[in-house]
Write a protein that holds these residues in place. Structure first.
Motif, mmCIF file in Angstrom:
data_model
loop_
_atom_site.group_PDB
_atom_site.id
_atom_site.type_symbol
_atom_site.label_atom_id
_atom_site.label_comp_id
_atom_site.label_asym_id
_atom_site.label_seq_id
_atom_site.Cartn_x
_atom_site.Cartn_y
_atom_site.Cartn_z
ATOM 1 N N TRP A 122 11.479 75.845 33.974
ATOM 2 C CA TRP A 122 12.675 75.011 34.006
ATOM 3 C C TRP A 122 13.694 75.440 32.969
ATOM 4 C CZ3 TRP A 122 13.945 72.708 29.456
ATOM 5 C CH2 TRP A 122 12.922 72.443 28.542
ATOM 6 N N PHE B 263 -0.391 75.709 26.500
ATOM 7 C CA PHE B 263 -0.320 75.087 27.816
ATOM 8 C C PHE B 263 0.330 76.040 28.819
ATOM 9 C CE2 PHE B 263 -2.046 71.160 26.705
ATOM 10 C CZ PHE B 263 -1.518 70.737 25.506
ATOM 11 N N SER B 264 -0.292 76.166 29.972
ATOM 12 C CA SER B 264 0.222 77.080 30.990
ATOM 13 C C SER B 264 1.569 76.621 31.522
ATOM 14 C CB SER B 264 -0.767 77.213 32.140
ATOM 15 O OG SER B 264 -1.020 75.950 32.731
ATOM 16 N N SER B 265 1.831 75.329 31.438
ATOM 17 C CA SER B 265 3.091 74.817 31.983
ATOM 18 C C SER B 265 4.305 75.307 31.202
ATOM 19 C CB SER B 265 3.073 73.288 31.994
ATOM 20 O OG SER B 265 2.930 72.792 30.680
ATOM 21 N N VAL B 266 4.099 75.752 29.971
ATOM 22 C CA VAL B 266 5.239 76.225 29.184
ATOM 23 C C VAL B 266 5.263 77.734 29.066
ATOM 24 C CG1 VAL B 266 5.450 74.076 27.899
ATOM 25 C CG2 VAL B 266 4.023 75.912 26.979
ATOM 26 N N THR B 267 4.381 78.402 29.780
ATOM 27 C CA THR B 267 4.354 79.869 29.754
ATOM 28 C C THR B 267 4.458 80.454 31.151
ATOM 29 O OG1 THR B 267 1.933 79.846 29.729
ATOM 30 C CG2 THR B 267 3.055 79.962 27.596
ATOM 31 N N ASP B 268 5.230 79.777 32.025
ATOM 32 C CA ASP B 268 5.433 80.287 33.384
ATOM 33 C C ASP B 268 6.051 81.672 33.367
ATOM 34 O OD1 ASP B 268 6.478 77.020 34.393
ATOM 35 O OD2 ASP B 268 4.553 77.989 34.779
ATOM 36 N N ARG C 202 5.075 83.484 36.888
ATOM 37 C CA ARG C 202 3.895 83.038 37.633
ATOM 38 C C ARG C 202 4.300 82.034 38.707
ATOM 39 N NH1 ARG C 202 -0.457 80.549 33.951
ATOM 40 N NH2 ARG C 202 1.284 79.153 33.552
ATOM 41 N N ARG C 203 5.209 81.145 38.386
ATOM 42 C CA ARG C 203 5.575 80.102 39.351
ATOM 43 C C ARG C 203 6.305 80.679 40.548
ATOM 44 N NH1 ARG C 203 7.591 74.279 37.553
ATOM 45 N NH2 ARG C 203 5.568 74.546 36.590
ATOM 46 N N PRO D 146 8.921 77.949 29.765
ATOM 47 C CA PRO D 146 8.689 77.259 31.029
ATOM 48 C C PRO D 146 9.749 77.648 32.053
ATOM 49 C CG PRO D 146 9.691 75.769 29.452
ATOM 50 C CD PRO D 146 9.431 77.053 28.726
#
Length: 126
Positions: A102, A27-32, A53-54, A100
């Protein structure tokens, strides 16, 4: 399930170049945040470079600034570390790590990264 697979290591002469690749799945959300770390025999793991990325930021440790360049493809599935003007002291196992935003930001300690690849050996020697 997050998987990181490094490639591109090898033996190179001082002054030479290598490009390391890190294939990112999950999942991309956990590899920011994707970081490159290295560990030489008898030494602690050291943060080399990072890309967020973020936040659209990059980070380099002082010893590689001007020589290494980190980049990421648009899909976020490949991260590259272009290493130029290599020195014997760059010899180490290089790991990519992900987390991620966060949980981990660029420049933070390696212990904050939950996902790691298996590493690739880089040897700089004549």
């Amino acid at each position: 399930q997050v998987q990181l697979v490094e490639s591109g290591g090898g033996l190179v002469q001082p002054g030479g170049s290598l490009r390391l690749s890190c294939a990112v799945s999950g999942f991309s959300s956990v590899t920011d945040t994707i970081g490159w770390f290295r560990q030489a025999p008898g030494k602690e793991r050291e943060g080399v470079s990072c890309i967020s990325r973020r936040l659209d930021t990059t980070y380099y440790t002082d010893s590689v600034k001007g020589r290494f360049t980190i980049s990421r493809d648009n899909a976020g599935k490949m991260v590259y570390l272009q290493m130029n003007s290599l020195k014997p002291e760059d010899t180490a196992i290089y790991y990519c790590a992900a987390g991620p935003a966060w949980r981990v930001l660029c420049g933070q300690d390696y212990s904050r990264y939950p996902y790691w690849g298996q590493g690739t050996q880089v040897t700089v020697s004549s």
